[in-house]
Scaffold this motif. Structure first.
Motif, mmCIF file in Angstrom:
data_model
loop_
_atom_site.group_PDB
_atom_site.id
_atom_site.type_symbol
_atom_site.label_atom_id
_atom_site.label_comp_id
_atom_site.label_asym_id
_atom_site.label_seq_id
_atom_site.Cartn_x
_atom_site.Cartn_y
_atom_site.Cartn_z
ATOM 1 N N LEU A 38 -30.244 3.883 7.720
ATOM 2 C CA LEU A 38 -30.994 4.992 8.323
ATOM 3 C C LEU A 38 -30.274 5.688 9.472
ATOM 4 C CD1 LEU A 38 -34.550 3.357 8.436
ATOM 5 C CD2 LEU A 38 -33.667 4.972 6.738
ATOM 6 N N GLY A 39 -29.274 5.043 10.086
ATOM 7 C CA GLY A 39 -28.546 5.660 11.182
ATOM 8 C C GLY A 39 -29.171 5.408 12.545
ATOM 9 N N LEU A 40 -28.712 6.180 13.526
ATOM 10 C CA LEU A 40 -29.137 6.019 14.917
ATOM 11 C C LEU A 40 -30.587 6.451 15.129
ATOM 12 C CD1 LEU A 40 -26.016 7.503 16.720
ATOM 13 C CD2 LEU A 40 -26.756 5.120 16.863
ATOM 14 N N ASP A 41 -31.184 5.924 16.201
ATOM 15 C CA ASP A 41 -32.494 6.382 16.696
ATOM 16 C C ASP A 41 -33.573 6.289 15.638
ATOM 17 O OD1 ASP A 41 -31.312 7.041 19.187
ATOM 18 O OD2 ASP A 41 -30.685 8.979 18.404
ATOM 19 N N THR A 42 -33.610 5.168 14.941
ATOM 20 C CA THR A 42 -34.614 4.973 13.897
ATOM 21 C C THR A 42 -35.511 3.767 14.179
ATOM 22 O OG1 THR A 42 -32.933 3.810 12.582
ATOM 23 C CG2 THR A 42 -33.320 6.140 12.070
ATOM 24 N N GLY A 43 -35.397 3.211 15.405
ATOM 25 C CA GLY A 43 -36.330 2.158 15.799
ATOM 26 C C GLY A 43 -35.766 0.768 15.800
ATOM 27 N N PHE A 44 -34.452 0.633 15.921
ATOM 28 C CA PHE A 44 -33.845 -0.692 15.882
ATOM 29 C C PHE A 44 -33.023 -0.971 17.142
ATOM 30 C CE2 PHE A 44 -34.620 0.682 11.549
ATOM 31 C CZ PHE A 44 -35.361 -0.385 11.067
ATOM 32 N N ASP A 45 -33.528 -0.470 18.261
ATOM 33 C CA ASP A 45 -32.909 -0.695 19.564
ATOM 34 C C ASP A 45 -33.782 -1.650 20.373
ATOM 35 O OD1 ASP A 45 -31.061 1.353 18.854
ATOM 36 O OD2 ASP A 45 -32.539 2.843 19.477
ATOM 37 N N CYS A 46 -33.172 -2.300 21.352
ATOM 38 C CA CYS A 46 -33.924 -3.218 22.212
ATOM 39 C C CYS A 46 -33.328 -3.204 23.608
ATOM 40 C CB CYS A 46 -33.948 -4.631 21.616
ATOM 41 S SG CYS A 46 -32.312 -5.387 21.421
ATOM 42 N N ILE A 47 -33.869 -4.027 24.479
ATOM 43 C CA ILE A 47 -33.430 -4.074 25.872
ATOM 44 C C ILE A 47 -32.191 -4.947 26.012
ATOM 45 C CG2 ILE A 47 -34.061 -4.859 28.199
ATOM 46 C CD1 ILE A 47 -36.967 -4.176 27.487
ATOM 47 N N ASN A 48 -31.201 -4.429 26.715
ATOM 48 C CA ASN A 48 -30.020 -5.197 27.090
ATOM 49 C C ASN A 48 -30.305 -5.835 28.453
ATOM 50 O OD1 ASN A 48 -27.546 -6.115 27.986
ATOM 51 N ND2 ASN A 48 -26.441 -4.215 27.605
ATOM 52 N N GLY A 49 -30.356 -7.141 28.487
ATOM 53 C CA GLY A 49 -30.776 -7.828 29.708
ATOM 54 C C GLY A 49 -29.710 -7.972 30.767
ATOM 55 N N ALA A 50 -28.484 -7.497 30.503
ATOM 56 C CA ALA A 50 -27.413 -7.667 31.482
ATOM 57 C C ALA A 50 -27.698 -6.878 32.749
ATOM 58 C CB ALA A 50 -26.086 -7.212 30.877
ATOM 59 N N SER A 51 -27.433 -7.462 33.883
ATOM 60 C CA SER A 51 -27.634 -6.783 35.160
ATOM 61 C C SER A 51 -26.435 -5.895 35.469
ATOM 62 C CB SER A 51 -27.824 -7.785 36.291
ATOM 63 O OG SER A 51 -27.861 -7.120 37.542
ATOM 64 N N CYS A 52 -26.710 -4.658 35.865
ATOM 65 C CA CYS A 52 -25.645 -3.721 36.210
ATOM 66 C C CYS A 52 -25.650 -3.388 37.696
ATOM 67 C CB CYS A 52 -25.806 -2.439 35.401
ATOM 68 S SG CYS A 52 -25.665 -2.653 33.623
ATOM 69 N N ALA A 53 -26.333 -4.188 38.489
ATOM 70 C CA ALA A 53 -26.479 -3.864 39.905
ATOM 71 C C ALA A 53 -25.144 -3.708 40.632
ATOM 72 C CB ALA A 53 -27.338 -4.928 40.596
ATOM 73 N N PRO A 54 -24.185 -4.624 40.459
ATOM 74 C CA PRO A 54 -22.909 -4.444 41.171
ATOM 75 C C PRO A 54 -22.176 -3.173 40.757
ATOM 76 C CG PRO A 54 -23.136 -6.700 40.354
ATOM 77 C CD PRO A 54 -24.220 -5.892 39.716
ATOM 78 N N GLN A 55 -22.160 -2.900 39.440
ATOM 79 C CA GLN A 55 -21.468 -1.705 38.960
ATOM 80 C C GLN A 55 -22.153 -0.434 39.453
ATOM 81 O OE1 GLN A 55 -22.408 -4.352 37.200
ATOM 82 N NE2 GLN A 55 -21.050 -4.770 35.462
ATOM 83 N N MET A 56 -23.491 -0.440 39.448
ATOM 84 C CA MET A 56 -24.224 0.727 39.921
ATOM 85 C C MET A 56 -23.924 0.998 41.387
ATOM 86 S SD MET A 56 -26.290 3.247 39.646
ATOM 87 C CE MET A 56 -26.934 2.975 37.993
ATOM 88 N N ALA A 57 -23.997 -0.030 42.210
ATOM 89 C CA ALA A 57 -23.721 0.139 43.633
ATOM 90 C C ALA A 57 -22.276 0.585 43.856
ATOM 91 C CB ALA A 57 -24.003 -1.164 44.370
ATOM 92 N N SER A 58 -21.342 0.003 43.108
ATOM 93 C CA SER A 58 -19.932 0.368 43.262
ATOM 94 C C SER A 58 -19.678 1.809 42.846
ATOM 95 C CB SER A 58 -19.054 -0.572 42.426
ATOM 96 O OG SER A 58 -19.135 -1.895 42.904
#
Length: 464
Positions: free
Chosen positions: A309-329
């Motif tokens: 079916l391709g992209l954006d068809t309802g098979f995405d989920c949450i990525n639990g990795a924390s991006c706090a250090p990268q965001m602040a940097s």
């Protein structure tokens, strides 16, 4: 027991009801991020039936139907439109507590005048009511009826924006429909289509792209093109925030390596994405545009269905990795260069609320109130609980009164009732603080707060 979805839906106190009905209910809408097709506005599309208006491309509903055991034929397959609608109606009764149940019935009530429940028994009647109404209800009718003043679509740098030009030239339609810059394909160097995309970008910008600098020249031409058409909003869909210390020369070699057909390491991919984001963020700051960063999605995790079916068809989920250090940097990197644009940060991971609430407080400025924003509860989080949690966290750690509020993030023109849903939850939340003695019952101040969060903050922040 309250009646289902009455005029006081979600409003449990006199103060909450007063705040909503007097101050929030009639405020206009700014939809500063959505995925609707500007062509459908330009052509003032009418839908053949409610399935075409409601279920086409709506992966929220598709996920729910799959969870209800519905065969894919009745979701994205070749069944009739009525069969698909009937399966959705059967699914709804099991969606108790899900915002889809609320959204669906708000849409039926506001646009089709249907004030009861959709289920398997009522489906034939609702099908007829909606389809009869759709004979006279066009896309522009929906927009005007919803009191929408500004719409920012989602547009790739190579888009012609011809439909935006046609809308702007039509003096009979006074709603601003502006492009929003979404350069994901120019950043996702790991994708198989990347080199072909660069060739298309080179053609449309009339630029030979054979180096990092020439890539930036091509993107800058397209930024100018978007700016000439009123663009002030940008958006990045990132799996995770990126940060790298590799030099531009190193990244130039990485880019050439990719153009030469070589496979890149993950570190090389991240370095390229960061360098392009760094360039674009400086351009946004220079132009006074708003940078929206959406991250935390783990996309297309069901590979078999992605291939089908391709992209954006309802098979995405949450990525639990924390991006706090990268965001602040990243924010610090831009701040040190005096090139930090107005920025709205959205995470798909609800546990990031407090992280974002504290990070944004480190990079504020007197240029504009709430220069760095936490975005509204997004995607899997735009539930009643998710909105309450996001706004409560923002109130605890920052200034809720400066919040730029809700957006639809939707592919459906019927989704403007999500603003109503948000506003009811907002008024219930603030009404609770007043009732609990945590904020004074000062009607003028409360009016200003509510109307700012619903509309005025976004208008001033984006400069609409």
């Amino acid at each position: 027991m309250k009646n289902f979805m009455s005029e006081d839906f979600l409003l449990t106190s006199d103060v909450a009801r007063e705040l909503y009905h007097e101050f929030a209910e009639k405020m206009p809408i700014i939809d500063y991020h959505c995925h609707i097709d500007p062509r459908e506005i330009a052509e003032d599309k009418k839908y053949e039936n409610i399935t075409r208006a409601w279920l086409g491309g709506d992966h929220y509903k598709w996920r729910a139907m799959r969870s209800n055991g519905v065969n894919e034929r009745f979701i994205t397959g070749d069944s009739t439109d009525y069969e698909k609608f009937l399966e959705w109606a059967k699914t709804l009764k099991n969606a108790i507590g899900n915002p889809l149940f609320h959204w669906a019935h708000l849409e039926l009530k506001r646009y089709f005048g249907y004030d009861s429940v959709l289920n398997e028994e009522t489906a034939p009647k609702v099908w007829e009511i909606c389809n009869e109404k759709l004979k006279t209800l066009s896309v522009r009718d929906i927009i005007k009826q919803s009191n929408v003043k500004v719409i920012c679509t989602t547009d790739d740098p190579i888009d012609s924006l011809e439909w935006h030009d046609k809308i702007k030239a039509d003096e009979t339609f006074d709603v601003k429909v502006l492009p929003a810059w979404r350069p994901d394909k120019a950043m996702n160097i790991e994708n198989a289509i990347f080199c072909d995309y660069v060739k298309t970008l080179a053609d449309i910008s009339d630029t030979k792209i054979d180096s990092l600098q020439s890539l930036f020249e091509a993107l800058n031409k397209r930024l100018d093109y978007f700016g000439e058409r009123g663009c002030v909003a940008t958006d990045h869909g990132l799996n995770e925030m990126v940060y790298s210390t590799l030099s531009a020369d190193d990244v130039n070699e990485i880019f050439k390596k990719k153009l030469g057909g070589s496979t890149l390491t993950n570190l090389e991919v991240q370095a390229f994405k960061f360098t392009v984001l760094d360039f674009l963020a400086k351009e946004y700051a220079k132009r006074g545009w708003v940078m929206e960063l959406h991250y935390g999605a783990n996309r297309s995790v069901n590979s078999a269905m992605f291939e089908k079916l391709g992209l954006d068809t309802g098979f995405d989920c949450i990525n639990g990795a924390s991006c706090a250090p990268q965001m602040a940097s990243f924010l610090n990197h831009m701040q040190k260069q005096n090139a930090l644009a107005k920025t709205i940060i959205f995470s798909l991971n609800p546990t990031d609320d407090a992280i974002i609430g504290t990070v944004i407080g480190c990079f504020q400025s007197d240029e504009v109130r709430g220069k760095i924003q936490q975005g509204s509860a997004w995607w899997f989080n735009d539930t009643k609980t998710g909105m309450i949690n996001q706004m409560t966290s923002l109130a605890n750690l920052s200034l809720l009164g400066n919040f730029v509020g809700m957006l639809t993030d939707s592919r459906s023109f019927l989704s403007y009732t999500r603003h109503e849903y948000f506003r009811r939850i907002l008024c219930e939340l603030i009404g609770g603080l007043v009732n609990n003695g945590e904020y004074p019952y000062d009607k003028e101040t409360l009016k200003e707060l509510i109307q700012s969060i619903c509309y005025n903050n976004a208008k001033n922040y984006f400069g609409f």
